[in-house]
Motif scaffolding. Structure first.
Motif, mmCIF file in Angstrom:
data_model
loop_
_atom_site.group_PDB
_atom_site.id
_atom_site.type_symbol
_atom_site.label_atom_id
_atom_site.label_comp_id
_atom_site.label_asym_id
_atom_site.label_seq_id
_atom_site.Cartn_x
_atom_site.Cartn_y
_atom_site.Cartn_z
ATOM 1 N N SER A 1 0.855 -1.197 0.000
ATOM 2 C CA SER A 1 0.000 0.000 0.000
ATOM 3 C C SER A 1 0.886 1.240 0.000
ATOM 4 O O SER A 1 2.111 1.139 0.076
ATOM 5 C CB SER A 1 -0.930 0.008 1.217
ATOM 6 O OG SER A 1 -0.185 0.103 2.425
ATOM 7 N N GLN B 1 -3.778 3.818 3.172
ATOM 8 C CA GLN B 1 -4.744 2.890 2.580
ATOM 9 C C GLN B 1 -5.013 1.730 3.546
ATOM 10 O O GLN B 1 -5.169 0.591 3.144
ATOM 11 C CB GLN B 1 -4.207 2.354 1.241
ATOM 12 C CG GLN B 1 -4.046 3.435 0.181
ATOM 13 C CD GLN B 1 -3.429 2.902 -1.093
ATOM 14 O OE1 GLN B 1 -2.360 2.273 -1.076
ATOM 15 N NE2 GLN B 1 -4.092 3.134 -2.224
ATOM 16 N N GLY C 1 -8.960 1.883 8.049
ATOM 17 C CA GLY C 1 -9.953 2.934 8.278
ATOM 18 C C GLY C 1 -10.428 2.975 9.721
ATOM 19 O O GLY C 1 -10.106 2.100 10.533
ATOM 20 N N SER D 1 -12.016 9.449 7.330
ATOM 21 C CA SER D 1 -11.703 8.035 7.165
ATOM 22 C C SER D 1 -12.874 7.271 6.561
ATOM 23 O O SER D 1 -14.039 7.618 6.782
ATOM 24 C CB SER D 1 -11.326 7.424 8.517
ATOM 25 O OG SER D 1 -10.905 6.093 8.378
ATOM 26 N N THR D 2 -12.541 6.240 5.812
ATOM 27 C CA THR D 2 -13.534 5.334 5.240
ATOM 28 C C THR D 2 -13.112 3.913 5.575
ATOM 29 O O THR D 2 -11.979 3.510 5.264
ATOM 30 C CB THR D 2 -13.626 5.489 3.714
ATOM 31 O OG1 THR D 2 -13.935 6.851 3.397
ATOM 32 C CG2 THR D 2 -14.714 4.586 3.156
ATOM 33 N N GLY E 1 -12.142 0.284 5.559
ATOM 34 C CA GLY E 1 -11.658 -0.594 4.496
ATOM 35 C C GLY E 1 -10.889 0.107 3.399
ATOM 36 O O GLY E 1 -10.315 -0.549 2.522
ATOM 37 N N LYS E 2 -10.847 1.445 3.429
ATOM 38 C CA LYS E 2 -10.165 2.184 2.366
ATOM 39 C C LYS E 2 -9.008 3.044 2.870
ATOM 40 O O LYS E 2 -8.097 3.356 2.118
ATOM 41 C CB LYS E 2 -11.162 3.052 1.604
ATOM 42 C CG LYS E 2 -12.198 2.246 0.813
ATOM 43 C CD LYS E 2 -13.060 3.149 -0.041
ATOM 44 C CE LYS E 2 -14.041 2.333 -0.882
ATOM 45 N NZ LYS E 2 -14.883 3.201 -1.735
#
Length: 264
Positions: free
Chosen positions: A170, A197, A200, A249-250, A252-253
């Motif tokens: 990543s 990456q 999250g 933040s998201t 899983g991403k």
């Protein structure tokens, strides 16, 4: 409200009335509650490593496990790791206390942001390579007035967290740009961002992530070695500079931690 009642007397010592004074102790009550919660959490954080250290050394001291055996070496390694965790925890608590009490003064001086970002990237280049993580930096160079050591501390903490919670293969981006692109920012500020990456952060945790001892996962302090105070210290440093720190933040991403600093 705390009430204080006093009897009023005249010159002949006769009671002529009473006087009552009400004191608003809301703030004091809140501080006492926070102090109690802090002591409770610190006690818990101290108990885990102390128990591990005590248990391991006790087995070795009584000869129940030979020091030179494989199990003995593992117990010594465990004790060493938990000792380091205790040192980090105590140092972070003392650092936070100095920042919040105002006894830790900022030593602002002119500096170029490229100097800071260059030092931080050099510091983590080997660690990132070993973890299979790619580091990218974009910093055109801004002249600012700041405490270089303190801002280096903030960037180091954010980069360290990003690497800990990022998978192999990543990328982590460290960028510096005009503060005009920041939420509520303007051209008289600069915006630092550390984007990864990784896994999250849940939305409910984003709102509390800068509070003391808040971890995204309760097992993080054991597995990753964190104390839960690093982001609180970062927030204090940034706010002392007159800036703002936040996170997007998201799950899983990945996550993006950002902070602004005034140019002057």
């Amino acid at each position: 409200i705390a009430w204080n009642n006093t009897v009023l007397r005249n010159g002949q010592n006769n009671i002529i009335g009473t006087m009552s004074i009400g004191e608003d102790i809301t703030e004091r009550f809140a501080m006492d509650r926070m102090k109690g919660e802090f002591i409770s959490v610190v006690s818990h954080e101290l108990r885990t490593p102390l128990t591990a250290i005590h248990g391991g050394i006790k087995l070795l001291a009584k000869g129940l496990v030979p020091v030179g055996s494989e199990q003995g070496k593992q117990l010594l390694q465990l004790a060493a790791e938990h000792s380091q965790r205790l040192v980090r925890l105590v140092n972070d608590i003392l650092e936070l206390e100095r920042l919040e009490s105002g006894t830790s003064w900022l030593k602002k001086q002119p500096l170029n942001t490229q100097t800071l970002t260059g030092q931080v990237i050099d510091l983590f280049q080997l660690t990132a390579k070993q973890a299979g993580i790619n580091l990218k930096v974009f910093d055109p160079g801004f002249e600012i007035m700041a405490d270089g050591d303190r801002i280096h501390q903030v960037l180091t903490n954010l980069m360290d967290n990003a690497i800990k919670f990022s998978p192999a293969d990543s990328t982590i981006w460290l960028t510096v740009e005009s503060g005009e692109s920041a939420p509520g920012g303007d051209k008289n500020t600069v915006l630092f961002t550390v984007r990864d990456q990784g896994r999250g952060i849940p939305p409910e945790k984003c709102a509390k992530i800068f509070e003391r001892f808040i971890q995204v996962d309760s097992s993080d302090s054991r597995e990753k070695g964190g104390t839960g105070l690093g982001l609180t210290i970062c927030q204090n440093i940034v706010e002392q500079h007159g800036g703002f720190i936040g996170v997007k933040s998201t799950l899983g991403k990945g996550s993006c931690f950002y902070f602004t600093l005034p140019i002057n």
